[in-house]
Design a protein around this motif. Structure first.
Motif, PDB file in Angstrom:
ATOM      1  N   HIS A  96     -69.617   8.770 -12.485  1.00  0.00           N
ATOM      2  CA  HIS A  96     -69.907   8.561 -13.903  1.00  0.00           C
ATOM      3  C   HIS A  96     -71.318   8.000 -14.013  1.00  0.00           C
ATOM      4  O   HIS A  96     -71.692   7.119 -13.232  1.00  0.00           O
ATOM      5  N   ASP A  97     -72.084   8.470 -14.958  1.00  0.00           N
ATOM      6  CA  ASP A  97     -73.455   8.006 -15.131  1.00  0.00           C
ATOM      7  C   ASP A  97     -73.458   6.704 -15.929  1.00  0.00           C
ATOM      8  O   ASP A  97     -73.184   6.701 -17.132  1.00  0.00           O
ATOM      9  N   PRO A  98     -73.780   5.566 -15.292  1.00  0.00           N
ATOM     10  CA  PRO A  98     -73.776   4.285 -16.022  1.00  0.00           C
ATOM     11  C   PRO A  98     -74.756   4.253 -17.184  1.00  0.00           C
ATOM     12  O   PRO A  98     -74.596   3.437 -18.104  1.00  0.00           O
ATOM     13  N   LYS A  99     -75.757   5.133 -17.165  1.00  0.00           N
ATOM     14  CA  LYS A  99     -76.728   5.159 -18.256  1.00  0.00           C
ATOM     15  C   LYS A  99     -76.093   5.624 -19.566  1.00  0.00           C
ATOM     16  O   LYS A  99     -76.714   5.490 -20.636  1.00  0.00           O
ATOM     17  N   MET A 100     -74.865   6.158 -19.500  1.00  0.00           N
ATOM     18  CA  MET A 100     -74.162   6.574 -20.712  1.00  0.00           C
ATOM     19  C   MET A 100     -73.431   5.422 -21.393  1.00  0.00           C
ATOM     20  O   MET A 100     -72.891   5.593 -22.490  1.00  0.00           O
ATOM     21  N   ILE A 101     -73.393   4.261 -20.770  1.00  0.00           N
ATOM     22  CA  ILE A 101     -72.657   3.126 -21.344  1.00  0.00           C
ATOM     23  C   ILE A 101     -73.114   2.797 -22.763  1.00  0.00           C
ATOM     24  O   ILE A 101     -72.268   2.601 -23.655  1.00  0.00           O
ATOM     25  N   PRO A 102     -74.428   2.727 -23.054  1.00  0.00           N
ATOM     26  CA  PRO A 102     -74.835   2.463 -24.442  1.00  0.00           C
ATOM     27  C   PRO A 102     -74.317   3.496 -25.432  1.00  0.00           C
ATOM     28  O   PRO A 102     -74.006   3.161 -26.579  1.00  0.00           O
ATOM     29  N   GLN A 103     -74.211   4.751 -25.002  1.00  0.00           N
ATOM     30  CA  GLN A 103     -73.666   5.803 -25.875  1.00  0.00           C
ATOM     31  C   GLN A 103     -72.207   5.524 -26.197  1.00  0.00           C
ATOM     32  O   GLN A 103     -71.754   5.718 -27.340  1.00  0.00           O
ATOM     33  N   GLY A 122     -70.106  20.933 -23.882  1.00  0.00           N
ATOM     34  CA  GLY A 122     -71.257  20.064 -23.672  1.00  0.00           C
ATOM     35  C   GLY A 122     -71.186  19.241 -22.396  1.00  0.00           C
ATOM     36  O   GLY A 122     -72.161  18.597 -22.021  1.00  0.00           O
ATOM     37  N   ALA A 123     -70.023  19.252 -21.733  1.00  0.00           N
ATOM     38  CA  ALA A 123     -69.860  18.488 -20.492  1.00  0.00           C
ATOM     39  C   ALA A 123     -70.395  19.286 -19.311  1.00  0.00           C
ATOM     40  O   ALA A 123     -70.475  20.514 -19.345  1.00  0.00           O
ATOM     41  N   THR A 124     -70.762  18.567 -18.250  1.00  0.00           N
ATOM     42  CA  THR A 124     -71.128  19.204 -16.987  1.00  0.00           C
ATOM     43  C   THR A 124     -70.283  18.585 -15.884  1.00  0.00           C
ATOM     44  O   THR A 124     -69.896  17.424 -15.964  1.00  0.00           O
ATOM     45  N   ASP A 151     -58.996  16.985 -24.248  1.00  0.00           N
ATOM     46  CA  ASP A 151     -59.222  17.855 -23.096  1.00  0.00           C
ATOM     47  C   ASP A 151     -59.233  17.071 -21.789  1.00  0.00           C
ATOM     48  O   ASP A 151     -59.288  17.650 -20.712  1.00  0.00           O
ATOM     49  N   GLU A 152     -59.218  15.750 -21.881  1.00  0.00           N
ATOM     50  CA  GLU A 152     -59.354  14.885 -20.712  1.00  0.00           C
ATOM     51  C   GLU A 152     -58.296  13.780 -20.741  1.00  0.00           C
ATOM     52  O   GLU A 152     -58.105  13.124 -21.759  1.00  0.00           O
ATOM     53  N   PHE A 153     -57.622  13.614 -19.613  1.00  0.00           N
ATOM     54  CA  PHE A 153     -56.579  12.587 -19.515  1.00  0.00           C
ATOM     55  C   PHE A 153     -56.739  11.691 -18.291  1.00  0.00           C
ATOM     56  O   PHE A 153     -56.135  10.624 -18.228  1.00  0.00           O
ATOM     57  N   THR A 154     -57.535  12.114 -17.317  1.00  0.00           N
ATOM     58  CA  THR A 154     -57.540  11.413 -16.034  1.00  0.00           C
ATOM     59  C   THR A 154     -58.856  10.719 -15.700  1.00  0.00           C
ATOM     60  O   THR A 154     -58.926   9.979 -14.724  1.00  0.00           O
ATOM     61  N   GLY A 192     -50.689   6.089 -32.563  1.00  0.00           N
ATOM     62  CA  GLY A 192     -51.347   6.629 -33.740  1.00  0.00           C
ATOM     63  C   GLY A 192     -52.860   6.619 -33.709  1.00  0.00           C
ATOM     64  O   GLY A 192     -53.510   6.940 -34.717  1.00  0.00           O
ATOM     65  N   TYR A 193     -53.444   6.271 -32.570  1.00  0.00           N
ATOM     66  CA  TYR A 193     -54.898   6.266 -32.464  1.00  0.00           C
ATOM     67  C   TYR A 193     -55.406   7.631 -31.985  1.00  0.00           C
ATOM     68  O   TYR A 193     -54.795   8.260 -31.138  1.00  0.00           O
ATOM     69  N   LYS A 194     -56.545   8.038 -32.515  1.00  0.00           N
ATOM     70  CA  LYS A 194     -57.150   9.315 -32.126  1.00  0.00           C
ATOM     71  C   LYS A 194     -57.805   9.177 -30.751  1.00  0.00           C
ATOM     72  O   LYS A 194     -58.401   8.153 -30.438  1.00  0.00           O
ATOM     73  N   ILE A 195     -57.677  10.217 -29.948  1.00  0.00           N
ATOM     74  CA  ILE A 195     -58.340  10.261 -28.648  1.00  0.00           C
ATOM     75  C   ILE A 195     -59.713  10.903 -28.847  1.00  0.00           C
ATOM     76  O   ILE A 195     -59.849  12.127 -28.868  1.00  0.00           O
ATOM     77  N   ASN A 196     -60.731  10.083 -29.041  1.00  0.00           N
ATOM     78  CA  ASN A 196     -62.089  10.576 -29.238  1.00  0.00           C
ATOM     79  C   ASN A 196     -62.746  10.820 -27.874  1.00  0.00           C
ATOM     80  O   ASN A 196     -62.561  10.050 -26.939  1.00  0.00           O
ATOM     81  N   GLN A 197     -63.525  11.902 -27.792  1.00  0.00           N
ATOM     82  CA  GLN A 197     -64.126  12.293 -26.529  1.00  0.00           C
ATOM     83  C   GLN A 197     -65.652  12.360 -26.618  1.00  0.00           C
ATOM     84  O   GLN A 197     -66.206  12.683 -27.659  1.00  0.00           O
ATOM     85  N   ILE A 198     -66.287  12.045 -25.507  1.00  0.00           N
ATOM     86  CA  ILE A 198     -67.725  12.209 -25.328  1.00  0.00           C
ATOM     87  C   ILE A 198     -67.922  13.127 -24.132  1.00  0.00           C
ATOM     88  O   ILE A 198     -67.302  12.910 -23.080  1.00  0.00           O
ATOM     89  N   PRO A 199     -68.751  14.171 -24.241  1.00  0.00           N
ATOM     90  CA  PRO A 199     -68.969  15.047 -23.079  1.00  0.00           C
ATOM     91  C   PRO A 199     -69.593  14.277 -21.919  1.00  0.00           C
ATOM     92  O   PRO A 199     -70.576  13.553 -22.080  1.00  0.00           O
ATOM     93  N   LEU A 200     -68.988  14.418 -20.771  1.00  0.00           N
ATOM     94  CA  LEU A 200     -69.364  13.647 -19.594  1.00  0.00           C
ATOM     95  C   LEU A 200     -70.232  14.492 -18.664  1.00  0.00           C
ATOM     96  O   LEU A 200     -69.990  15.683 -18.480  1.00  0.00           O
ATOM     97  N   GLN A 201     -71.229  13.865 -18.088  1.00  0.00           N
ATOM     98  CA  GLN A 201     -72.008  14.489 -17.026  1.00  0.00           C
ATOM     99  C   GLN A 201     -71.459  13.968 -15.701  1.00  0.00           C
ATOM    100  O   GLN A 201     -71.895  12.934 -15.204  1.00  0.00           O
ATOM    101  N   PHE A 202     -70.477  14.676 -15.166  1.00  0.00           N
ATOM    102  CA  PHE A 202     -69.749  14.200 -13.989  1.00  0.00           C
ATOM    103  C   PHE A 202     -70.386  14.717 -12.701  1.00  0.00           C
ATOM    104  O   PHE A 202     -70.661  15.904 -12.556  1.00  0.00           O
ATOM    105  N   LYS A 203     -70.615  13.793 -11.766  1.00  0.00           N
ATOM    106  CA  LYS A 203     -71.200  14.145 -10.472  1.00  0.00           C
ATOM    107  C   LYS A 203     -70.223  13.814  -9.360  1.00  0.00           C
ATOM    108  O   LYS A 203     -69.577  12.772  -9.385  1.00  0.00           O
ATOM    109  N   ASP A 204     -70.130  14.707  -8.390  1.00  0.00           N
ATOM    110  CA  ASP A 204     -69.325  14.407  -7.212  1.00  0.00           C
ATOM    111  C   ASP A 204     -70.004  13.276  -6.442  1.00  0.00           C
ATOM    112  O   ASP A 204     -71.238  13.263  -6.330  1.00  0.00           O
ATOM    113  N   ARG A 205     -69.201  12.349  -5.934  1.00  0.00           N
ATOM    114  CA  ARG A 205     -69.807  11.221  -5.214  1.00  0.00           C
ATOM    115  C   ARG A 205     -70.653  11.724  -4.046  1.00  0.00           C
ATOM    116  O   ARG A 205     -70.290  12.671  -3.343  1.00  0.00           O
TER     117      ARG A 205
END
Length: 232
Positions: A96-103, A122-124, A151-154, A192-205
């Motif tokens: 996970h890109d820590p630079k996305m934390i402010p977003q 929009g995710a990679t 689209d994401e649960f894990t 009753g809460y909505k599952i809001n998503q942000i496109p993630l730039q996921f990198k393999d370790r």
């Protein structure tokens, strides 16, 4: 004390933890909590060195490997007890890109919950083919079975607006292991809460090794069926 807490759990992340902290500690208005499960590679010692110059960095050292689910509950309870407004959970292996934390924090201004999604538009995703296929199909199956609009649960890259999630208590999630992340989404949706998503730039370790045992696939399927039965 800042109003935002960033949480991660570590076990044998000595090759990644310095790079992770170098990035996260540059983010303003956050505190950082790390739960380390007595990493044999001395990840905890590296964190302690960083603590000397960073008063906003907290470390909880456990005696052994006690699992991600219990570590995340410690993070959530710490945030609640210390009256943080927002909690961000993230992996320390730089997938996970820590630079996305402010977003994530910005999104929590008007949303109660955010998850970083590897599978929305929009995710990679840099995962190797077999792992990607297994994860992609798995998340599609979970979405179909639980009928939740996500689209994401894990992914564990998540944001919680604690002052907005009044009905949610992570201690009510009883599932162990990696199924814990799926079950958390299920509970948030059921409340009753909505599952809001942000496109993630996921990198393999790039450093270290994955900690996910193959048996977790079968545990997740079993727990998915149990969640569906309970839902019915």
């Amino acid at each position: 004390m800042n109003k935002n807490l960033v949480f991660t759990a570590t076990y044998n992340e000595v090759d990644n933890i310095s790079n992770f902290l170098d990035i996260v500690l540059k983010i303003s208005n956050i505190d950082i909590l790390i739960v380390d499960d007595n990493s044999p590679d001395k990840t905890g010692n590296v964190i302690k060195q960083y603590q000397k110059d960073n008063k906003n960095l907290f470390l909880i050292s456990r005696k052994g490997k006690e699992g991600l689910d219990s570590a995340h509950k410690i993070g959530f309870n710490f945030a609640k007890e210390k009256n943080y407004e927002n909690l961000i959970t993230i992996d320390a292996d730089l997938s996970h890109d820590p630079k996305m934390i402010p977003q994530f924090l910005e999104a929590l201004n008007d949303k109660p919950f955010i998850i970083g999604s590897r599978y929305m538009k929009g995710a990679t995703n840099d995962m190797k083919f077999f792992r990607y296929t297994l994860s992609y199909v798995g998340n599609k199956v979970i979405k179909f079975v639980l009928n939740i609009d996500s689209d994401e649960f894990t992914s564990s890259f998540r944001g919680f607006a604690l002052n907005k999630l009044k009905k949610f208590d992570i201690n009510d999630v009883k599932t162990k292991g990696y199924s814990f992340f799926m079950s958390t989404i299920h509970l948030i949706s059921e409340l009753g809460y909505k599952i809001n998503q942000i496109p993630l730039q996921f990198k393999d370790r790039e450093e270290g090794v994955s900690k996910i045992p193959k048996i977790e696939i079968f545990r997740t399927l079993t727990n998915l069926l149990l969640l569906k039965i309970n839902k019915l």
